[in-house]
Design a protein around this motif. Structure first.
Motif, PDB file in Angstrom:
ATOM      1  N   CYS A   1       0.820  -1.221   0.000  1.00  0.00           N
ATOM      2  CA  CYS A   1       0.000   0.000   0.000  1.00  0.00           C
ATOM      3  C   CYS A   1       0.859   1.278   0.000  1.00  0.00           C
ATOM      4  O   CYS A   1       0.318   2.375  -0.081  1.00  0.00           O
ATOM      5  CB  CYS A   1      -0.941   0.009   1.203  1.00  0.00           C
ATOM      6  N   HIS A   2       2.153   1.158   0.090  1.00  0.00           N
ATOM      7  CA  HIS A   2       3.121   2.283   0.062  1.00  0.00           C
ATOM      8  C   HIS A   2       2.895   3.304   1.174  1.00  0.00           C
ATOM      9  O   HIS A   2       3.206   4.469   1.018  1.00  0.00           O
ATOM     10  CB  HIS A   2       3.107   2.982  -1.305  1.00  0.00           C
ATOM     11  N   ALA A   3       2.347   2.854   2.295  1.00  0.00           N
ATOM     12  CA  ALA A   3       2.175   3.736   3.451  1.00  0.00           C
ATOM     13  C   ALA A   3       3.385   3.580   4.360  1.00  0.00           C
ATOM     14  O   ALA A   3       4.047   2.550   4.378  1.00  0.00           O
ATOM     15  CB  ALA A   3       0.893   3.386   4.194  1.00  0.00           C
ATOM     16  N   LYS A   4       3.666   4.586   5.134  1.00  0.00           N
ATOM     17  CA  LYS A   4       4.804   4.553   6.045  1.00  0.00           C
ATOM     18  C   LYS A   4       4.340   4.079   7.419  1.00  0.00           C
ATOM     19  O   LYS A   4       3.204   4.256   7.798  1.00  0.00           O
ATOM     20  CB  LYS A   4       5.434   5.937   6.163  1.00  0.00           C
ATOM     21  N   GLY A   5       5.237   3.439   8.149  1.00  0.00           N
ATOM     22  CA  GLY A   5       4.944   3.004   9.508  1.00  0.00           C
ATOM     23  C   GLY A   5       4.763   1.511   9.665  1.00  0.00           C
ATOM     24  O   GLY A   5       4.755   1.006  10.774  1.00  0.00           O
ATOM     25  N   HIS A   6       4.612   0.757   8.558  1.00  0.00           N
ATOM     26  CA  HIS A   6       4.503  -0.694   8.642  1.00  0.00           C
ATOM     27  C   HIS A   6       5.092  -1.296   7.378  1.00  0.00           C
ATOM     28  O   HIS A   6       5.364  -0.589   6.407  1.00  0.00           O
ATOM     29  CB  HIS A   6       3.042  -1.138   8.829  1.00  0.00           C
ATOM     30  N   ASN A   7       5.265  -2.612   7.390  1.00  0.00           N
ATOM     31  CA  ASN A   7       5.769  -3.286   6.200  1.00  0.00           C
ATOM     32  C   ASN A   7       4.695  -4.207   5.626  1.00  0.00           C
ATOM     33  O   ASN A   7       3.561  -4.212   6.094  1.00  0.00           O
ATOM     34  CB  ASN A   7       7.054  -4.050   6.515  1.00  0.00           C
ATOM     35  N   LYS A   8       5.067  -4.990   4.620  1.00  0.00           N
ATOM     36  CA  LYS A   8       4.104  -5.844   3.924  1.00  0.00           C
ATOM     37  C   LYS A   8       3.475  -6.872   4.858  1.00  0.00           C
ATOM     38  O   LYS A   8       2.307  -7.205   4.733  1.00  0.00           O
ATOM     39  CB  LYS A   8       4.836  -6.551   2.781  1.00  0.00           C
ATOM     40  N   ARG A   9       4.258  -7.353   5.811  1.00  0.00           N
ATOM     41  CA  ARG A   9       3.761  -8.375   6.722  1.00  0.00           C
ATOM     42  C   ARG A   9       2.675  -7.834   7.655  1.00  0.00           C
ATOM     43  O   ARG A   9       1.737  -8.549   8.002  1.00  0.00           O
ATOM     44  CB  ARG A   9       4.930  -8.913   7.537  1.00  0.00           C
ATOM     45  N   GLY A  10       2.775  -6.599   8.065  1.00  0.00           N
ATOM     46  CA  GLY A  10       1.793  -6.035   8.988  1.00  0.00           C
ATOM     47  C   GLY A  10       0.834  -5.069   8.319  1.00  0.00           C
ATOM     48  O   GLY A  10       0.283  -4.190   8.986  1.00  0.00           O
ATOM     49  N   CYS A  11       0.638  -5.201   7.012  1.00  0.00           N
ATOM     50  CA  CYS A  11      -0.221  -4.267   6.279  1.00  0.00           C
ATOM     51  C   CYS A  11      -1.688  -4.467   6.668  1.00  0.00           C
ATOM     52  O   CYS A  11      -2.207  -5.584   6.614  1.00  0.00           O
ATOM     53  CB  CYS A  11      -0.046  -4.470   4.781  1.00  0.00           C
ATOM     54  N   PRO A  12      -2.388  -3.406   7.046  1.00  0.00           N
ATOM     55  CA  PRO A  12      -3.797  -3.557   7.448  1.00  0.00           C
ATOM     56  C   PRO A  12      -4.736  -3.765   6.261  1.00  0.00           C
ATOM     57  O   PRO A  12      -5.866  -4.227   6.442  1.00  0.00           O
ATOM     58  CB  PRO A  12      -4.098  -2.242   8.170  1.00  0.00           C
ATOM     59  N   THR A  13      -4.327  -3.447   5.045  1.00  0.00           N
ATOM     60  CA  THR A  13      -5.218  -3.583   3.890  1.00  0.00           C
ATOM     61  C   THR A  13      -5.274  -5.015   3.372  1.00  0.00           C
ATOM     62  O   THR A  13      -6.210  -5.376   2.675  1.00  0.00           O
ATOM     63  CB  THR A  13      -4.763  -2.664   2.747  1.00  0.00           C
ATOM     64  N   VAL A  14      -4.289  -5.857   3.692  1.00  0.00           N
ATOM     65  CA  VAL A  14      -4.275  -7.240   3.223  1.00  0.00           C
ATOM     66  C   VAL A  14      -5.148  -8.075   4.151  1.00  0.00           C
ATOM     67  O   VAL A  14      -4.991  -8.009   5.373  1.00  0.00           O
ATOM     68  CB  VAL A  14      -2.823  -7.785   3.206  1.00  0.00           C
ATOM     69  N   PRO A  15      -6.112  -8.875   3.616  1.00  0.00           N
ATOM     70  CA  PRO A  15      -6.967  -9.692   4.480  1.00  0.00           C
ATOM     71  C   PRO A  15      -6.162 -10.796   5.150  1.00  0.00           C
ATOM     72  O   PRO A  15      -5.300 -11.418   4.536  1.00  0.00           O
ATOM     73  CB  PRO A  15      -8.012 -10.267   3.526  1.00  0.00           C
ATOM     74  N   ARG A  16      -6.435 -11.024   6.430  1.00  0.00           N
ATOM     75  CA  ARG A  16      -5.741 -12.039   7.223  1.00  0.00           C
ATOM     76  C   ARG A  16      -6.418 -13.392   7.043  1.00  0.00           C
ATOM     77  O   ARG A  16      -7.633 -13.473   6.842  1.00  0.00           O
ATOM     78  CB  ARG A  16      -5.760 -11.673   8.715  1.00  0.00           C
ATOM     79  N   GLN A  17      -5.615 -14.466   7.192  1.00  0.00           N
ATOM     80  CA  GLN A  17      -6.191 -15.810   7.154  1.00  0.00           C
ATOM     81  C   GLN A  17      -6.873 -16.096   8.487  1.00  0.00           C
ATOM     82  O   GLN A  17      -6.386 -15.726   9.541  1.00  0.00           O
ATOM     83  CB  GLN A  17      -5.091 -16.853   6.952  1.00  0.00           C
ATOM     84  N   THR A  18      -8.007 -16.767   8.393  1.00  0.00           N
ATOM     85  CA  THR A  18      -8.664 -17.184   9.628  1.00  0.00           C
ATOM     86  C   THR A  18      -7.962 -18.420  10.166  1.00  0.00           C
ATOM     87  O   THR A  18      -7.174 -19.055   9.457  1.00  0.00           O
ATOM     88  CB  THR A  18     -10.153 -17.503   9.374  1.00  0.00           C
TER      89      THR A  18
END
Length: 149
Positions: free
Chosen positions: A93-110
């Motif tokens: 998402c190219h936002a600052k403050g987190h990386n790909k692993r902790g991206c809030p826009t990516v849906p998490r696996q249940t």
């Protein structure tokens, strides 16, 4: 008598095993005359021999150096660089403050889908574990398997 014998033996040993340049007499005779000092290069005698030039610079094998040489006042990176003050940027998402692993826009696996993927991985690793022939004994251990294949 003993002292004279020791002096004689040391004289024989020093004459037979040491080069003459290490003798005290040779040293004293070398520096007996006065060496005239020279003030500068203008007082040196001129030579008729050709001048000695440096060797020709040739391209050495290997990777060539960078074309730009840094100046004295420019920083040179040496050793490890500190991460203090560095801000992470997410590659999705190219936002600052987190990386790909902790991206809030990516849906998490249940947890259900995560458990299914773990079970599928276990099935894949255990596919060839029970290799038995017609008699039921383990092929790898020739019937002496302790795991009851």
């Amino acid at each position: 008598m003993l002292m004279q014998l020791l002096q004689y033996i040391t004289k024989i040993i020093s004459n037979s095993f040491l080069a003459s340049c290490y003798n005290k007499e040779t040293y004293l005779s070398t520096y007996a005359h006065f060496i005239q000092p020279m003030n500068n290069m203008k007082m040196w005698p001129t030579s008729n021999n050709p001048r000695i030039e440096p060797p020709v610079i040739r391209q050495l094998p290997g990777r060539p150096p960078k074309s730009r040489r840094k100046e004295v006042y420019e920083s040179r990176k040496t050793g490890l660089i500190s991460r203090r003050g560095a801000v992470m940027t997410c590659s999705t998402c190219h936002a600052k403050g987190h990386n790909k692993r902790g991206c809030p826009t990516v849906p998490r696996q249940t947890t259900e889908t995560a458990d299914q993927t773990v079970e599928q991985a276990q099935v894949r690793t255990n596919r060839g574990a029970n290799k038995t022939d017609r008699t039921g004994s383990c092929k790898l251990w020739k019937g002496q398997c302790k795991f009851k294949c």
